[in-house]
Design an enzyme around this catalytic site. Sequence first.
Site, PDB file in Angstrom:
ATOM      1  N   THR A  15       0.678  -1.301   0.020  1.00 32.55           N
ATOM      2  CA  THR A  15      -0.014  -0.314  -0.117  1.00 32.55           C
ATOM      3  C   THR A  15       0.943   1.282   0.086  1.00 32.55           C
ATOM      4  OG1 THR A  15       0.013  -0.107   2.406  1.00 32.55           O
ATOM      5  CG2 THR A  15      -2.009  -1.060   1.430  1.00 32.55           C
ATOM      6  N   VAL A  18       6.453   2.962  -3.064  1.00 28.14           N
ATOM      7  CA  VAL A  18       7.339   1.955  -3.517  1.00 28.14           C
ATOM      8  C   VAL A  18       6.536   0.699  -3.931  1.00 28.14           C
ATOM      9  CG1 VAL A  18       9.287   0.560  -3.438  1.00 28.14           C
ATOM     10  CG2 VAL A  18       9.316   2.673  -2.702  1.00 28.14           C
ATOM     11  N   ARG A  43      -3.142  -1.676   9.727  1.00 23.87           N
ATOM     12  CA  ARG A  43      -3.727  -0.569   9.279  1.00 23.87           C
ATOM     13  C   ARG A  43      -4.460  -0.611   7.902  1.00 23.87           C
ATOM     14  NH1 ARG A  43       1.033   1.538  11.549  1.00 23.87           N
ATOM     15  NH2 ARG A  43       2.234   1.162   9.510  1.00 23.87           N
ATOM     16  N   SER A  44      -3.919  -1.630   7.146  1.00 23.03           N
ATOM     17  CA  SER A  44      -4.663  -1.746   5.878  1.00 23.03           C
ATOM     18  C   SER A  44      -5.538  -3.136   5.786  1.00 23.03           C
ATOM     19  CB  SER A  44      -3.363  -1.927   4.866  1.00 23.03           C
ATOM     20  OG  SER A  44      -2.580  -0.854   4.687  1.00 23.03           O
ATOM     21  N   ARG A 103      22.031  -4.148   2.994  1.00 23.18           N
ATOM     22  CA  ARG A 103      22.885  -3.659   1.919  1.00 23.18           C
ATOM     23  C   ARG A 103      24.291  -3.923   2.025  1.00 23.18           C
ATOM     24  NH1 ARG A 103      19.588   1.641   0.926  1.00 23.18           N
ATOM     25  NH2 ARG A 103      17.896   0.808   0.169  1.00 23.18           N
ATOM     26  N   CYS A 132      18.064   4.535  -3.677  1.00 27.56           N
ATOM     27  CA  CYS A 132      17.669   5.408  -4.910  1.00 27.56           C
ATOM     28  C   CYS A 132      18.738   6.328  -5.298  1.00 27.56           C
ATOM     29  CB  CYS A 132      16.441   6.171  -4.729  1.00 27.56           C
ATOM     30  SG  CYS A 132      16.292   7.050  -3.327  1.00 27.56           S
ATOM     31  N   GLN A 159      17.089  15.825  -3.828  1.00 36.18           N
ATOM     32  CA  GLN A 159      15.865  14.509  -4.022  1.00 36.18           C
ATOM     33  C   GLN A 159      14.459  14.951  -3.661  1.00 36.18           C
ATOM     34  OE1 GLN A 159      19.758  12.196  -1.712  1.00 36.18           O
ATOM     35  NE2 GLN A 159      17.540  11.287  -1.756  1.00 36.18           N
ATOM     36  N   SER A 162       8.849  12.015  -2.498  1.00 35.82           N
ATOM     37  CA  SER A 162       8.529  10.763  -2.646  1.00 35.82           C
ATOM     38  C   SER A 162       9.206   9.746  -2.287  1.00 35.82           C
ATOM     39  CB  SER A 162       8.334  10.406  -4.395  1.00 35.82           C
ATOM     40  OG  SER A 162       9.443  10.498  -5.145  1.00 35.82           O
ATOM     41  N   GLY A 163      10.741  10.048  -2.088  1.00 37.80           N
ATOM     42  CA  GLY A 163      11.678   9.192  -1.857  1.00 37.80           C
ATOM     43  C   GLY A 163      11.492   8.846   0.129  1.00 37.80           C
ATOM     44  N   HIS A 245      14.741  12.108  -8.498  1.00 30.84           N
ATOM     45  CA  HIS A 245      15.946  12.613  -7.761  1.00 30.84           C
ATOM     46  C   HIS A 245      16.836  13.358  -9.021  1.00 30.84           C
ATOM     47  CE1 HIS A 245      14.639  11.019  -4.322  1.00 30.84           C
ATOM     48  NE2 HIS A 245      15.352  10.250  -4.223  1.00 30.84           N
TER      49      HIS A 245
HETATM   50  P1  NAP Z   1       5.442   4.276   2.388  1.00 27.21           P
HETATM   51  O1  NAP Z   1       4.605   5.136   1.160  1.00 27.21           O
HETATM   52  O2  NAP Z   1       5.242   5.112   3.609  1.00 27.21           O
HETATM   53  O3  NAP Z   1       4.726   2.960   2.590  1.00 27.21           O
HETATM   54  C1  NAP Z   1       5.177   2.078   3.761  1.00 27.21           C
HETATM   55  C2  NAP Z   1       4.726   0.668   3.497  1.00 27.21           C
HETATM   56  O4  NAP Z   1       5.022  -0.147   4.338  1.00 27.21           O
HETATM   57  C3  NAP Z   1       3.091   0.664   3.588  1.00 27.21           C
HETATM   58  O5  NAP Z   1       2.542  -0.262   2.760  1.00 27.21           O
HETATM   59  C4  NAP Z   1       2.882   0.312   4.961  1.00 27.21           C
HETATM   60  O6  NAP Z   1       1.638  -0.393   5.287  1.00 27.21           O
HETATM   61  C5  NAP Z   1       3.980  -0.538   5.185  1.00 27.21           C
HETATM   62  N1  NAP Z   1       4.382  -0.905   6.373  1.00 27.21           N
HETATM   63  C6  NAP Z   1       4.679   0.103   7.590  1.00 27.21           C
HETATM   64  N2  NAP Z   1       4.810  -0.471   8.585  1.00 27.21           N
HETATM   65  C7  NAP Z   1       4.346  -2.054   8.713  1.00 27.21           C
HETATM   66  C8  NAP Z   1       4.562  -2.830   9.589  1.00 27.21           C
HETATM   67  N3  NAP Z   1       4.571  -2.662  10.895  1.00 27.21           N
HETATM   68  N4  NAP Z   1       3.823  -3.991   8.930  1.00 27.21           N
HETATM   69  C9  NAP Z   1       3.629  -4.260   7.744  1.00 27.21           C
HETATM   70  N5  NAP Z   1       3.778  -3.144   6.912  1.00 27.21           N
HETATM   71  C10 NAP Z   1       4.349  -2.132   7.249  1.00 27.21           C
HETATM   72  O7  NAP Z   1       6.917   4.073   2.128  1.00 27.21           O
HETATM   73  P2  NAP Z   1       7.819   3.803   0.759  1.00 27.21           P
HETATM   74  O8  NAP Z   1       8.087   4.947   0.080  1.00 27.21           O
HETATM   75  O9  NAP Z   1       6.775   3.141   0.059  1.00 27.21           O
HETATM   76  O10 NAP Z   1       9.019   3.089   1.327  1.00 27.21           O
HETATM   77  C11 NAP Z   1       9.059   1.914   2.026  1.00 27.21           C
HETATM   78  C12 NAP Z   1      10.318   1.561   2.510  1.00 27.21           C
HETATM   79  O11 NAP Z   1      10.952   1.032   0.936  1.00 27.21           O
HETATM   80  C13 NAP Z   1      11.047   2.569   3.086  1.00 27.21           C
HETATM   81  O12 NAP Z   1      10.971   2.428   4.164  1.00 27.21           O
HETATM   82  C14 NAP Z   1      12.487   1.873   2.631  1.00 27.21           C
HETATM   83  O13 NAP Z   1      13.023   1.078   3.161  1.00 27.21           O
HETATM   84  C15 NAP Z   1      12.321   1.437   1.143  1.00 27.21           C
HETATM   85  N6  NAP Z   1      12.594   2.452  -0.080  1.00 27.21           N
HETATM   86  C16 NAP Z   1      13.711   2.269  -0.666  1.00 27.21           C
HETATM   87  C17 NAP Z   1      13.966   2.975  -1.870  1.00 27.21           C
HETATM   88  C18 NAP Z   1      15.349   2.893  -2.401  1.00 27.21           C
HETATM   89  O14 NAP Z   1      16.123   3.616  -2.489  1.00 27.21           O
HETATM   90  N7  NAP Z   1      15.512   1.700  -3.099  1.00 27.21           N
HETATM   91  C19 NAP Z   1      13.434   4.060  -2.022  1.00 27.21           C
HETATM   92  C20 NAP Z   1      12.416   4.396  -1.211  1.00 27.21           C
HETATM   93  C21 NAP Z   1      11.905   3.578  -0.223  1.00 27.21           C
HETATM   94  P3  NAP Z   1       0.452   0.494   5.751  1.00 27.21           P
HETATM   95  O15 NAP Z   1      -0.207   1.074   4.660  1.00 27.21           O
HETATM   96  O16 NAP Z   1      -0.643  -0.497   6.180  1.00 27.21           O
HETATM   97  O17 NAP Z   1       0.893   1.510   6.792  1.00 27.21           O
HETATM   98  C1  3JM Z   2      14.739   5.252   1.851  1.00 29.84           C
HETATM   99  O1  3JM Z   2      12.376   2.122   8.179  1.00 29.84           O
HETATM  100  C2  3JM Z   2      13.398   2.831   7.954  1.00 29.84           C
HETATM  101  O2  3JM Z   2      14.092   3.352   8.655  1.00 29.84           O
HETATM  102  C3  3JM Z   2      13.284   2.960   6.409  1.00 29.84           C
HETATM  103  C4  3JM Z   2      14.236   4.457   5.934  1.00 29.84           C
HETATM  104  C5  3JM Z   2      14.071   4.476   4.366  1.00 29.84           C
HETATM  105  C6  3JM Z   2      15.190   4.074   3.832  1.00 29.84           C
HETATM  106  C7  3JM Z   2      16.130   2.763   4.568  1.00 29.84           C
HETATM  107  O3  3JM Z   2      16.939   3.251   5.296  1.00 29.84           O
HETATM  108  O4  3JM Z   2      15.819   1.630   4.151  1.00 29.84           O
HETATM  109  C8  3JM Z   2      13.475   5.395   4.076  1.00 29.84           C
HETATM  110  C9  3JM Z   2      13.697   5.854   2.622  1.00 29.84           C
HETATM  111  C10 3JM Z   2      15.471   4.297   2.513  1.00 29.84           C
HETATM  112  C11 3JM Z   2      16.566   3.688   1.639  1.00 29.84           C
HETATM  113  O5  3JM Z   2      16.411   3.208   0.628  1.00 29.84           O
HETATM  114  O6  3JM Z   2      17.791   3.607   2.132  1.00 29.84           O
END
Ligand code: NAP
Ligand code: 3JM
Length: 336
Positions: A15, A18, A43-44, A103, A132, A159, A162-163, A245
């Site tokens: 949800t 990403v 929550r979902s 990582r 990213c 950046q 949305s990140g 970005h």
């Molecule tokens: P987001 O829009 O805030 O979405 C967070 C997602 O995680 C939602 O689906 C949320 O579900 C779920 N979640 C949160 N707490 C949870 C829990 N306790 N149990 C199960 N699901 C849970 O964030 P996002 O931008 O998609 O990013 C998510 C993660 O991807 C980041 O924290 C980071 O680690 C990673 N990320 C990586 C990159 C990259 O550079 N490769 C970039 C962006 C993000 P609900 O809707 O139910 O709350």
């Molecule tokens: C991008 O749960 C967290 O602390 C996630 C924080 C986060 C990260 C991460 O450290 O995984 C938010 C956005 C990243 C990332 O890609 O490194």
Amino acid sequence: MRKKGLYNVAVVGATGAVGEEMIKTLEQRKFPVADFLPLASSRSKGRSVKFNGEEYDVEELKDSSFENIDIALFSAGASRSLEFAPHAVKAGAVVVDNSSAFRMDPLVPLVVPEVNPQAIARHKGIIANPNCSTIQMVVALKPLHDFARIKRIVVSTYQSVSGTGKKAIEELDTQTRDIFNMRDVEVSVYPHQIAFNCLPQIDVFLDNGYTKEEVKMVNETKKIMEDDSIKVTATAVRVPVFYSHSESVNIEFERPISPDKAREILSKSAGVEVRDEPARSFYPLAIHAAGKDPVYVGRIRADETIPHGLNMWIVSDNIRKGAALNAVQIAERLIA
Ligand code: NAP
Ligand code: 3JM
């Protein structure tokens, strides 16, 4: 389990910003999915997501979620990855993790398919997707490194919000509307107002004065390029842009490389599109990269202060190549 070349795929964080893009990317690239399982937090509960024209109920992420799953794409934050990825691996799934949790683990490959696809074969159940900002930089720099050997990289990032996820996208939208309507601005996601501002802080500060995001770029670049001798220094800045970005990158090479040669190499490189016609103000822009796959490179010019140096401007959609697309490309290589 696996049926005739089809795979049972779970998306953890389905949800989120990403996760939603991962689902779209699996669909668009016709990933061979048998059963599809969207997972998120409690929550979902009661929500559903659409995949290939069908509605799927979002299930709550649990230790037991991964029975019968072949591939689990994680994007629900680092602590969820640390807690639940081992359960997924134990159940027999391969995890492609988008968080920073694994990582830098020496046993976990950190992969950008255009750069180090060979690392995938070394996986022991988990493959990490880089940050990213790192991904778009190494896609553009690896072909130049192969030609002229990079000694040092100085990068400053611009950046998008949305990140940080969906809440941050909403916060920039709300703050912008509030300012135009002369209302007080509420700050919740970032330490300061992001609308009409630039924040020289992404993630938390470390003891050396750098932010964690900056250190991710340094360490991840060396690991992906499989070259610890490359010096990297970074300044990561959050800007009031919704998607994509941008990066200003200064590179010092061991051997000569002209801007023309760099353009020629990059124009033939996988995943890269050169946009570099200054006479008509044609260069990469965040608004043009949003929703697209390539890493765009432009403003390629000599750094006239050192013997073999280049400056360039690198732009890509952080949610797509910076996260969802790179993860799905890893999964594609895995099953190939
Ligand atoms: P987001 O829009 O805030 O979405 C967070 C997602 O995680 C939602 O689906 C949320 O579900 C779920 N979640 C949160 N707490 C949870 C829990 N306790 N149990 C199960 N699901 C849970 O964030 P996002 O931008 O998609 O990013 C998510 C993660 O991807 C980041 O924290 C980071 O680690 C990673 N990320 C990586 C990159 C990259 O550079 N490769 C970039 C962006 C993000 P609900 O809707 O139910 O709350
Ligand atoms: C991008 O749960 C967290 O602390 C996630 C924080 C986060 C990260 C991460 O450290 O995984 C938010 C956005 C990243 C990332 O890609 O490194």
